[in-house]
Structures are given as structure tokens and as C-alpha cells.
Motif scaffolding. Structure first.
Motif, mmCIF file in Angstrom:
data_model
loop_
_atom_site.group_PDB
_atom_site.id
_atom_site.type_symbol
_atom_site.label_atom_id
_atom_site.label_comp_id
_atom_site.label_asym_id
_atom_site.label_seq_id
_atom_site.Cartn_x
_atom_site.Cartn_y
_atom_site.Cartn_z
ATOM 1 N N VAL A 51 0.830 -1.201 0.000
ATOM 2 C CA VAL A 51 0.000 0.000 0.000
ATOM 3 C C VAL A 51 0.866 1.253 0.000
ATOM 4 O O VAL A 51 1.761 1.391 0.827
ATOM 5 C CB VAL A 51 -0.938 0.020 1.229
ATOM 6 N N ASP A 52 0.578 2.151 -0.938
ATOM 7 C CA ASP A 52 1.156 3.490 -0.953
ATOM 8 C C ASP A 52 0.074 4.411 -0.376
ATOM 9 O O ASP A 52 -0.869 4.786 -1.075
ATOM 10 C CB ASP A 52 1.526 3.895 -2.376
ATOM 11 N N VAL A 53 0.204 4.712 0.903
ATOM 12 C CA VAL A 53 -0.833 5.476 1.611
ATOM 13 C C VAL A 53 -0.973 6.884 1.051
ATOM 14 O O VAL A 53 -2.082 7.406 0.943
ATOM 15 C CB VAL A 53 -0.518 5.516 3.124
ATOM 16 N N HIS A 54 0.116 7.490 0.649
ATOM 17 C CA HIS A 54 0.068 8.874 0.166
ATOM 18 C C HIS A 54 -0.647 8.986 -1.175
ATOM 19 O O HIS A 54 -1.346 9.965 -1.425
ATOM 20 C CB HIS A 54 1.476 9.464 0.075
ATOM 21 N N ARG A 55 -0.457 7.999 -2.027
ATOM 22 C CA ARG A 55 -1.076 8.030 -3.356
ATOM 23 C C ARG A 55 -2.371 7.229 -3.422
ATOM 24 O O ARG A 55 -3.042 7.227 -4.451
ATOM 25 C CB ARG A 55 -0.095 7.498 -4.394
ATOM 26 N N ALA A 56 -2.710 6.508 -2.334
ATOM 27 C CA ALA A 56 -3.912 5.658 -2.276
ATOM 28 C C ALA A 56 -3.883 4.597 -3.375
ATOM 29 O O ALA A 56 -4.840 4.395 -4.114
ATOM 30 C CB ALA A 56 -5.187 6.489 -2.343
ATOM 31 N N VAL A 57 -2.740 3.904 -3.445
ATOM 32 C CA VAL A 57 -2.560 2.845 -4.436
ATOM 33 C C VAL A 57 -2.280 1.540 -3.691
ATOM 34 O O VAL A 57 -1.411 1.484 -2.831
ATOM 35 C CB VAL A 57 -1.395 3.162 -5.397
ATOM 36 N N ILE A 58 -3.030 0.507 -4.051
ATOM 37 C CA ILE A 58 -2.845 -0.825 -3.474
ATOM 38 C C ILE A 58 -2.391 -1.744 -4.595
ATOM 39 O O ILE A 58 -3.094 -1.913 -5.590
ATOM 40 C CB ILE A 58 -4.153 -1.369 -2.867
ATOM 41 N N ARG A 104 -11.286 0.869 2.481
ATOM 42 C CA ARG A 104 -12.067 1.696 3.410
ATOM 43 C C ARG A 104 -11.155 2.516 4.325
ATOM 44 O O ARG A 104 -11.467 3.667 4.654
ATOM 45 C CB ARG A 104 -13.010 0.830 4.217
ATOM 46 N N ALA A 105 -10.043 1.924 4.748
ATOM 47 C CA ALA A 105 -9.088 2.666 5.600
ATOM 48 C C ALA A 105 -8.531 3.867 4.842
ATOM 49 O O ALA A 105 -8.412 4.964 5.401
ATOM 50 C CB ALA A 105 -7.966 1.753 6.061
ATOM 51 N N LEU A 106 -8.201 3.686 3.567
ATOM 52 C CA LEU A 106 -7.699 4.802 2.759
ATOM 53 C C LEU A 106 -8.784 5.866 2.586
ATOM 54 O O LEU A 106 -8.504 7.062 2.644
ATOM 55 C CB LEU A 106 -7.201 4.301 1.401
ATOM 56 N N GLN A 107 -10.012 5.419 2.418
ATOM 57 C CA GLN A 107 -11.117 6.365 2.277
ATOM 58 C C GLN A 107 -11.297 7.164 3.566
ATOM 59 O O GLN A 107 -11.506 8.369 3.537
ATOM 60 C CB GLN A 107 -12.390 5.622 1.909
ATOM 61 N N ARG A 108 -11.196 6.499 4.712
ATOM 62 C CA ARG A 108 -11.326 7.201 5.993
ATOM 63 C C ARG A 108 -10.207 8.221 6.191
ATOM 64 O O ARG A 108 -10.379 9.202 6.904
ATOM 65 C CB ARG A 108 -11.309 6.206 7.158
ATOM 66 N N GLN A 109 -9.081 8.009 5.527
ATOM 67 C CA GLN A 109 -7.967 8.955 5.618
ATOM 68 C C GLN A 109 -8.164 10.141 4.668
ATOM 69 O O GLN A 109 -7.293 10.999 4.566
ATOM 70 C CB GLN A 109 -6.645 8.254 5.310
ATOM 71 N N HIS A 129 -9.018 9.948 1.213
ATOM 72 C CA HIS A 129 -8.838 9.703 -0.217
ATOM 73 C C HIS A 129 -10.190 9.486 -0.885
ATOM 74 O O HIS A 129 -10.999 8.688 -0.437
ATOM 75 C CB HIS A 129 -7.947 8.482 -0.451
ATOM 76 N N ARG A 130 -10.455 10.211 -1.948
ATOM 77 C CA ARG A 130 -11.704 10.074 -2.706
ATOM 78 C C ARG A 130 -11.538 9.098 -3.865
ATOM 79 O O ARG A 130 -12.510 8.675 -4.463
ATOM 80 C CB ARG A 130 -12.143 11.441 -3.261
ATOM 81 N N SER A 131 -10.298 8.774 -4.182
ATOM 82 C CA SER A 131 -10.011 7.842 -5.262
ATOM 83 C C SER A 131 -8.940 6.859 -4.774
ATOM 84 O O SER A 131 -7.907 7.271 -4.271
ATOM 85 C CB SER A 131 -9.508 8.613 -6.487
ATOM 86 N N VAL A 132 -9.234 5.573 -4.928
ATOM 87 C CA VAL A 132 -8.293 4.522 -4.544
ATOM 88 C C VAL A 132 -8.030 3.683 -5.784
ATOM 89 O O VAL A 132 -8.966 3.319 -6.511
ATOM 90 C CB VAL A 132 -8.860 3.637 -3.416
ATOM 91 N N THR A 133 -6.759 3.384 -6.033
ATOM 92 C CA THR A 133 -6.391 2.574 -7.186
ATOM 93 C C THR A 133 -5.913 1.206 -6.720
ATOM 94 O O THR A 133 -5.043 1.102 -5.856
ATOM 95 C CB THR A 133 -5.276 3.255 -8.013
ATOM 96 N N LEU A 134 -6.490 0.170 -7.312
ATOM 97 C CA LEU A 134 -6.113 -1.206 -7.044
ATOM 98 C C LEU A 134 -5.376 -1.712 -8.275
ATOM 99 O O LEU A 134 -5.943 -1.764 -9.367
ATOM 100 C CB LEU A 134 -7.383 -2.019 -6.792
#
Length: 94
Positions: A14-21, A40-45, A47-52
């Protein structure tokens, strides 16, 4: 199989700063449920966009695809997005 003896079939980086898994290995329903928690953890931080990113995934089961599609729908309902990238031809698609 008990939870204590469960051998995970996928791992995530996980890249927490970029919201990339970034996902490695076979993604089954249990793996998708874990990914849901990370998303969900990234969203709570905030992030409006998460990349998988799935280029290292060897397979994504139908159950896992359904879980991830549900997560994408949940995020969209909250005006956020889940972006799933697959650069690996061997990854199964739903």
C-alpha cells in the motif's frame, strides 16, 4: 480451515500517500475482503479515489470480483471511486 491455519493466497503493498494498493498472488473472497478493509481505511484517511493495481495477481476469482465490484459501487454512491487496473493478461475477468 481455521483462521489460525489460513494460508493467504495474496498480499498487498500500500502506498498510503497516493492511495494505491498493489496486489500480488491469487485473490479469492477472503483476499478481496481484506482489500475492502484497506480500501475503506484509505477512504477514511480522506482519499476520494483509490487505485487497485493487479499486474502481479495471478488470478481473481468470481467471488473476489463480486466483492470488489460491490466496493466500487459503495464508493461511487459516496462520490468516490475505485480504479482497478489490470495489466496482466492471465488475470481472470468477470
Amino acid at each position: 480451515m481455521t483462521t489460525a491455519s489460513r494460508r493467504w493466497t495474496c498480499t498487498e503493498t500500500v502506498d498510503v500517500h497516493r492511495a494505491v494498493i498493489r496486489v500480488h498472488g491469487r485473490v479469492d473472497r477472503a483476499g478481496a475482503d481484506l482489500l475492502r478493509g484497506t480500501i475503506r481505511a484509505l477512504q477514511r484517511q480522506g482519499h476520494r479515489s483509490v487505485t487497485l493495481v493487479l499486474p502481479e495477481a495471478t488470478d481473481v476469482t468470481q467471488d473476489a470480483s463480486a466483492v470488489l465490484a460491490g466496493v466500487a459501487d459503495e464508493l461511487a454512491d459516496g462520490h468516490a471511486q475505485l480504479i482497478i487496473t489490470d495489466r496482466s493478461p492471465q488475470v481472470g475477468r468477470r
